[in-house]
Design an enzyme around this catalytic site. Structure first.
Site, PDB file in Angstrom:
ATOM      1  CE  LYS A  58      -3.964   2.030   2.493  1.00 10.80           C
ATOM      2  NZ  LYS A  58      -4.855   1.903   3.664  1.00 10.80           N
ATOM      3  CB  SER A 133      -8.063   3.834   2.620  1.00 10.39           C
ATOM      4  OG  SER A 133      -7.269   3.225   3.609  1.00 10.39           O
ATOM      5  CB  SER A 157      -8.521   1.075   5.574  1.00 10.21           C
ATOM      6  OG  SER A 157      -9.196   2.267   5.323  1.00 10.21           O
TER       7      SER A 157
HETATM    8  N1  GLN Z   1     -13.100   4.676   5.895  1.00 15.15           N
HETATM    9  C1  GLN Z   1     -12.510   5.069   7.136  1.00 15.15           C
HETATM   10  C2  GLN Z   1     -12.023   6.503   7.047  1.00 15.15           C
HETATM   11  O1  GLN Z   1     -12.239   7.092   6.045  1.00 15.15           O
HETATM   12  C3  GLN Z   1     -11.412   4.131   7.498  1.00 15.15           C
HETATM   13  C4  GLN Z   1     -10.129   4.425   6.864  1.00 15.15           C
HETATM   14  C5  GLN Z   1      -9.008   3.529   7.308  1.00 15.15           C
HETATM   15  O2  GLN Z   1      -9.192   2.505   7.962  1.00 15.15           O
HETATM   16  N2  GLN Z   1      -7.807   3.953   6.969  1.00 15.15           N
HETATM   17  O3  GLN Z   1     -11.472   7.037   7.951  1.00 15.15           O
END
Ligand code: GLN
Length: 452
Positions: A58, A133, A157
């Protein structure tokens, strides 16, 4: 076959599929091919289980000499001068980093639509999102571009995209994996974890990246078990708690049914389950968005246009330089979080918002502590619905946030949780979430393995 051949095949596959999937950002082809040729010289007896296998990383995990942007314009052209601890550990295991994976900018989002660079597609249906994400990490595995990727999970995410893409994604216990070299979003919640096709692969990869790191003061100094050895198939006597809050309104009938079916499989293998309550779950979303945004507003203050990446061309003085660099360099969602977080931390509001949210976080953690006095794992759906269409909810942040309602409590508590494929709705995968006790990834994997 040689490692060089396997590596070459991985790049061929990625090149063939990328026009459709768009999962990768920077590629590491030249270095990877060189590394592969070197590794072909290592005697078989010295090779571990992951030796010579390709992996994608990532893009919020720093890689020496390989562009790392966290999918933000503000880090365009940033070439780190060191590797994250996990990347060093991949190397030590003999894995070959083939490239960097697309994500929502600074890991803020649930659909990959917040990347400055591209929109990754869900390989099951190219009109739908891969989740986020870590959408690039999940899509690359689902498409068969690479068998292993690393993601990060601050509020779901890893698990939400794993669920949307029909792959296996694990968020380890907070402290299990070093965060050194992970570009910080919300430091008290962030954890790196593996995304794979199988549970066994996932266990092997987590083992490779786990362990204490003196460069991350929150990494835990506790022994790393052999996770793969936990996959015994024996779940006789396992006690499962099923939170009624995870079957609330908004969760699709198919997602609920897929979990009920999974529970029946587990029962047949000797487990028992009961309905439980995690009464503070309803506050998790509000608590998370307050705390995560507060931490982000502080963590992202380092992006000033001077130290790394993008800098504005339009500035008459230093203040304008900072303002224009940040206005041009950050996307809308990142700005939204910085504003919310700065507001919540400002004097006069701190007590009412930030401090209150910290207290609720403790209550949420205590819900889990209490449940785990009587149960070995907690099981529910990973997401309320399968993948949605690209563009469908991107203009409605609150609906987007609601996607993480079932994954966020786990990060607030710090416990480990995995998503494994457990069914379909409209031809799109659904995920089963298995949540474990602190540092008990072994039991989580043992249960997940039942669905292989
Ligand atoms: N969707 C969540 C956010 O926007 C989680 C993101 C994540 O786990 N990095 O914060």
């Amino acid at each position: 076959t040689t490692i060089a051949e396997v590596t070459k095949q991985a790049f061929d596959r990625i090149e063939a599929l990328e026009p459709k999937v768009d999962a990768f950002l920077a590629m590491n082809k030249e270095q990877a091919m060189q590394q592969a040729e070197e590794m072909d010289k290592v005697p078989l007896a010295e090779r571990g289980p992951l030796f010579g296998l390709p992996i994608g990383v990532k893009d919020n995990i720093v890689t020496e000499g390989l562009e790392t942007t966290a999918s933000s314009r503000i880090l365009e052209g940033f070439n780190p001068i060191y590797n994250a601890t996990v990347v060093e550990k991949l190397k030590a295991a003999g894995m070959i980093t083939v490239g960097k994976l697309n994500m929502d900018e600074f890991a803020m989002g649930s659909s990959n639509e917040n990347s400055y660079y591209k929109k990754t597609k869900n390989p099951w249906n190219l009109e739908t999102v891969p989740g986020g994400s870590s959408g690039g990490s999940a899509a690359a595995v689902a498409a068969g571009e690479v068998p292993f990727t690393l993601g990060s999970d601050t509020g779901g995410s890893i698990r939400q995209p794993a669920s949307f893409c029909g792959v296996v994604g694990m968020k380890p216990t907070y402290g299990r994996v070093s965060r050194f070299g992970l570009i910080a979003f919300a430091s008290s919640l962030d954890q790196i974890g593996p995304v794979t096709r199988t549970v066994k692969d996932n266990a092997l990869l987590l083992q490779a990246i786990s362990g204490h790191d003196e460069r991350d003061s929150t990494s835990a100094d506790i022994e790393v078990p052999n996770f793969a050895e936990a996959l015994t198939g024996d779940i006789q006597g396992l006690r499962i708690g099923v939170p009624k809050e995870y079957f609330a309104e908004g969760v699709s009938e198919a997602a609920k049914q897929a979990v009920r079916d999974a529970l029946q499989v587990l029962e047949e293998k000797g487990a028992t389950w009961e309905e439980i309550s995690l009464p503070h779950s309803k506050y998790a979303l509000a608590t998370y968005y307050l705390l995560a945004s507060s931490e982000a507003s502080s963590n992202l203050s380092r992006f000033d246009g001077i130290r790394y990446g993008y800098r504005t061309q339009k500035a008459g003085n230093l203040l304008e330089f900072y303002m224009n660099t940040r206005s041009e360099g950050f996307g809308d969602e990142v700005k939204r979080r910085i504003m919310l977080g700065t507001y919540a931390l400002s004097s006069g509001y701190y007590e009412a918002y930030y401090k209150k949210a910290q207290k609720v976080r403790t209550l949420i953690k205590q819900d889990f502590d209490k449940a785990f006095e009587n149960y070995d794992v907690i099981i529910g759906p990973t997401t309320p619905t399968p993948a949605f269409k690209i563009g469908e909810i991107i203009d409605d942040p609150l609906t987007m946030y609601a996607n993480d309602i079932l994954t966020i409590p786990v990060n607030l508590a710090g416990v480990p949780a995995i998503s494994v494929p457990c069914g379909f709705e409209n031809g799109l995968p659904l995920g089963l979430q298995i949540i474990g006790k602190y540092f008990d990834e072994e039991t989580v994997y043992r249960v997940a393995d039942v669905f292989e």
